[in-house]
Design a protein around this motif. Structure first.
Motif, PDB file in Angstrom:
ATOM      1  N   SER A 215      -0.206   7.263  -1.628  1.00 23.62           N
ATOM      2  CA  SER A 215      -0.907   8.336  -2.742  1.00 23.62           C
ATOM      3  C   SER A 215      -2.231   8.451  -2.248  1.00 23.62           C
ATOM      4  CB  SER A 215      -1.021   7.491  -4.026  1.00 23.62           C
ATOM      5  OG  SER A 215      -1.690   6.232  -3.888  1.00 23.62           O
ATOM      6  N   LYS A 216      -2.995   7.741  -1.376  1.00 27.36           N
ATOM      7  CA  LYS A 216      -4.486   8.248  -0.932  1.00 27.36           C
ATOM      8  C   LYS A 216      -4.691   7.109   0.247  1.00 27.36           C
ATOM      9  CE  LYS A 216      -6.337   6.439  -4.815  1.00 27.36           C
ATOM     10  NZ  LYS A 216      -7.578   5.891  -5.771  1.00 27.36           N
TER      11      LYS A 216
ATOM     12  N   ASP B  63     -10.461   0.410  -3.750  1.00 31.93           N
ATOM     13  CA  ASP B  63      -9.968   0.268  -5.166  1.00 31.93           C
ATOM     14  C   ASP B  63      -9.507  -1.020  -5.567  1.00 31.93           C
ATOM     15  OD1 ASP B  63     -10.545   3.096  -5.386  1.00 31.93           O
ATOM     16  OD2 ASP B  63      -8.474   3.924  -5.162  1.00 31.93           O
ATOM     17  N   ARG B  64      -8.656  -1.592  -4.819  1.00 32.75           N
ATOM     18  CA  ARG B  64      -8.200  -3.030  -5.200  1.00 32.75           C
ATOM     19  C   ARG B  64      -9.317  -3.999  -5.317  1.00 32.75           C
ATOM     20  NH1 ARG B  64      -2.160  -3.390  -2.577  1.00 32.75           N
ATOM     21  NH2 ARG B  64      -1.487  -1.673  -3.309  1.00 32.75           N
TER      22      ARG B  64
ATOM     23  N   LEU C 229       0.927  -1.192  -0.089  1.00 29.30           N
ATOM     24  CA  LEU C 229      -0.106  -0.173   0.111  1.00 29.30           C
ATOM     25  C   LEU C 229       0.978   1.187  -0.096  1.00 29.30           C
ATOM     26  CD1 LEU C 229      -2.705  -1.336   2.831  1.00 29.30           C
ATOM     27  CD2 LEU C 229      -2.727  -1.288   0.300  1.00 29.30           C
TER      28      LEU C 229
ATOM     29  N   GLN D 240      -7.544   2.695  -0.782  1.00 31.20           N
ATOM     30  CA  GLN D 240      -6.606   1.863  -1.613  1.00 31.20           C
ATOM     31  C   GLN D 240      -7.301   0.092  -1.649  1.00 31.20           C
ATOM     32  OE1 GLN D 240      -2.377   2.242  -1.469  1.00 31.20           O
ATOM     33  NE2 GLN D 240      -2.948   3.957   0.074  1.00 31.20           N
TER      34      GLN D 240
END
Length: 125
Positions: free
Chosen positions: A8-9, A17-18, A5, A14
């Motif tokens: 970035s966010k 998103d994954r 991870l 994350q």
């Protein structure tokens, strides 16, 4: 699934998103069970509440659904919904700025199409 991870966010985003990526890439299919919160906590070595926050975003969006006492599953139409959201995001994030810059530089539509075909050819090597 990658173990890494990044900064970035937020981590919960994350995780969300994954799982979305796995649905879009057909790694997770309709009515298929997603990894449990415990599995994700162990895999990424992160806090349970962080994972739950990412999962709950997917439930709230209708991408996954809960079966009490069993787990979380991919909802009907989830892949199509995610693809539509990503297409809109692609236009807003990439296409509009590209077209604005092309206009500033005086790049015609034909030139732009040629450039895109050239770039696409590079990616297929």
């Amino acid at each position: 699934m990658s173990h890494s991870l990044n900064d970035s966010k937020p981590i919960f985003m994350q995780i969300k998103d994954r799982i979305e990526d796995q649905i879009v890439n057909d790694q997770l299919k309709v009515h298929e069970q997603i990894p449990s919160t415990t599995q994700l906590v162990t895999f990424y070595k992160i806090n349970h509440l962080t994972v739950a926050k990412g999962i709950n975003l997917l439930v709230d969006a209708g991408v996954i659904y809960k079966k009490r006492g069993v787990g979380m599953f991919v909802a009907e139409g989830a892949k199509e919904m995610l693809i539509e959201q990503r297409k809109k995001g692609f236009v807003d994030q990439y296409m509009l700025p590209m077209l604005q810059e092309a206009e500033k530089l005086g790049i015609s539509e034909d030139e732009l199409n040629k450039l895109m075909k050239q770039m696409k050819g590079r990616g297929e090597q």
